[in-house]
Motif scaffolding. Structure first.
Motif, PDB file in Angstrom:
ATOM      1  N   ALA A  98      26.595 -15.521  28.860  1.00  0.00           N
ATOM      2  CA  ALA A  98      25.403 -15.978  29.165  1.00  0.00           C
ATOM      3  C   ALA A  98      24.886 -15.388  30.549  1.00  0.00           C
ATOM      4  CB  ALA A  98      25.570 -17.484  29.642  1.00  0.00           C
ATOM      5  N   ILE A  99      25.838 -15.055  31.351  1.00  0.00           N
ATOM      6  CA  ILE A  99      25.552 -14.338  32.622  1.00  0.00           C
ATOM      7  C   ILE A  99      24.932 -13.136  32.332  1.00  0.00           C
ATOM      8  CG2 ILE A  99      26.433 -13.456  34.738  1.00  0.00           C
ATOM      9  CD1 ILE A  99      28.409 -15.999  35.054  1.00  0.00           C
ATOM     10  N   LEU A 100      25.502 -12.500  31.306  1.00  0.00           N
ATOM     11  CA  LEU A 100      25.155 -11.234  30.938  1.00  0.00           C
ATOM     12  C   LEU A 100      23.955 -11.018  30.078  1.00  0.00           C
ATOM     13  CD1 LEU A 100      28.640  -9.738  30.417  1.00  0.00           C
ATOM     14  CD2 LEU A 100      27.141  -8.976  31.971  1.00  0.00           C
ATOM     15  N   GLU A 101      23.309 -12.298  29.996  1.00  0.00           N
ATOM     16  CA  GLU A 101      21.932 -12.657  29.163  1.00  0.00           C
ATOM     17  C   GLU A 101      21.872 -12.593  27.805  1.00  0.00           C
ATOM     18  OE1 GLU A 101      18.786  -9.889  31.043  1.00  0.00           O
ATOM     19  OE2 GLU A 101      19.538 -10.777  32.954  1.00  0.00           O
ATOM     20  N   VAL A 102      23.069 -13.193  27.274  1.00  0.00           N
ATOM     21  CA  VAL A 102      22.938 -13.080  25.565  1.00  0.00           C
ATOM     22  C   VAL A 102      22.166 -14.724  25.521  1.00  0.00           C
ATOM     23  CG1 VAL A 102      24.414 -13.532  23.570  1.00  0.00           C
ATOM     24  CG2 VAL A 102      25.045 -11.704  25.190  1.00  0.00           C
ATOM     25  N   PRO A 103      21.045 -14.635  24.620  1.00  0.00           N
ATOM     26  CA  PRO A 103      20.250 -15.771  24.580  1.00  0.00           C
ATOM     27  C   PRO A 103      21.101 -16.927  23.881  1.00  0.00           C
ATOM     28  CG  PRO A 103      18.897 -13.899  23.981  1.00  0.00           C
ATOM     29  CD  PRO A 103      20.146 -13.395  24.288  1.00  0.00           C
TER      30      PRO A 103
END
Length: 228
Positions: A98-103
């Motif tokens: 999530a921190i790496l922006e995977v929705p």
């Protein structure tokens, strides 16, 4: 051979061809290919299904914190697929993803925080991650964030914002959001009360298989009335 060629093979249903390319790239240390290879093993596409090998390849990609490998490995631990079910490990993997922006990972983190699964329940953190996921177009995140605003959980209660979020999700085809939007119209929460629109959204939700909507329509047929 390249990722583009492998993706074309996969899209055309040539899973064996995709597997061959991904395997070659994966063995040369490509984390994207390692993740794709793990996915093929997980689903038995182009190769005999093996959760053990899926986990192995995801773990290779996780060594360099490849975002989608973190998410996919989290799914294995969340479901107990090929590994012992462990919600805490799953939450940690989803959070890194999530921190790496995977929705999808952002949505999962929001859901787990909302329900206290694998972590301490925290509605405000849940709202944050639902919002991050919604920003990236996740239709379920719009709906779940709407529920938090409707009920005032972790955020200040705001029926107008809640109804807006339900409508965004409903317009993208989410049956739960259609049901929730129907509730808003039926009770005049954040929108002008309109029983016809409430019924319209209820029917749309039922057509997409929503169980609650089906039950309410059955009650309408049996009694001539319905109420959320």
């Amino acid at each position: 051979m390249s990722h583009n060629e492998a993706e074309k093979f996969y899209a055309d249903g040539n899973f064996a061809g995709a597997f061959s390319i991904y395997e070659n790239l994966a063995k040369n240390g490509d984390p994207k290919a390692q993740t794709s290879l793990g996915y093929l093993y997980q689903n038995g596409e182009g190769v005999e299904q093996s959760f053990e090998k899926a986990k192995m390849w995801y773990e290779e990609a996780v060594k360099v914190e490849y975002p989608f490998a973190l998410f996919n490995l989290g799914v294995l631990y969340s479901n107990g697929t090929g590994v012992e079910k462990d919600e805490k490990i799953a939450f940690g993997l989803f959070l890194k993803s999530a921190i790496l922006e995977v929705p999808h990972a952002q949505f999962e983190v929001g859901y787990l925080l909302e329900n206290g699964i694998g972590c301490d329940q925290n509605y405000s953190e849940s709202a944050f991650w639902y919002e991050e996921s919604a920003k990236r177009g996740n239709i379920e995140a719009f709906n779940n964030l709407g529920v938090l605003y409707r009920d005032g959980l972790g955020v200040e209660q705001n029926h107008q914002k809640s109804a807006h979020l339900f409508k965004r999700s409903a317009d993208m085809g989410n049956s739960s959001a259609m049901y929730n939007l129907g509730f808003c119209y039926d009770n005049g929460l954040g929108v002008e009360q309109d029983h016809d629109k409430a019924l319209e959204n209820l029917r749309k939700s039922a057509q997409l298989g929503n169980g609650k909507a089906h039950e309410m329509l059955q009650k309408l047929r049996d009694t001539g009335e319905f109420a959320f």
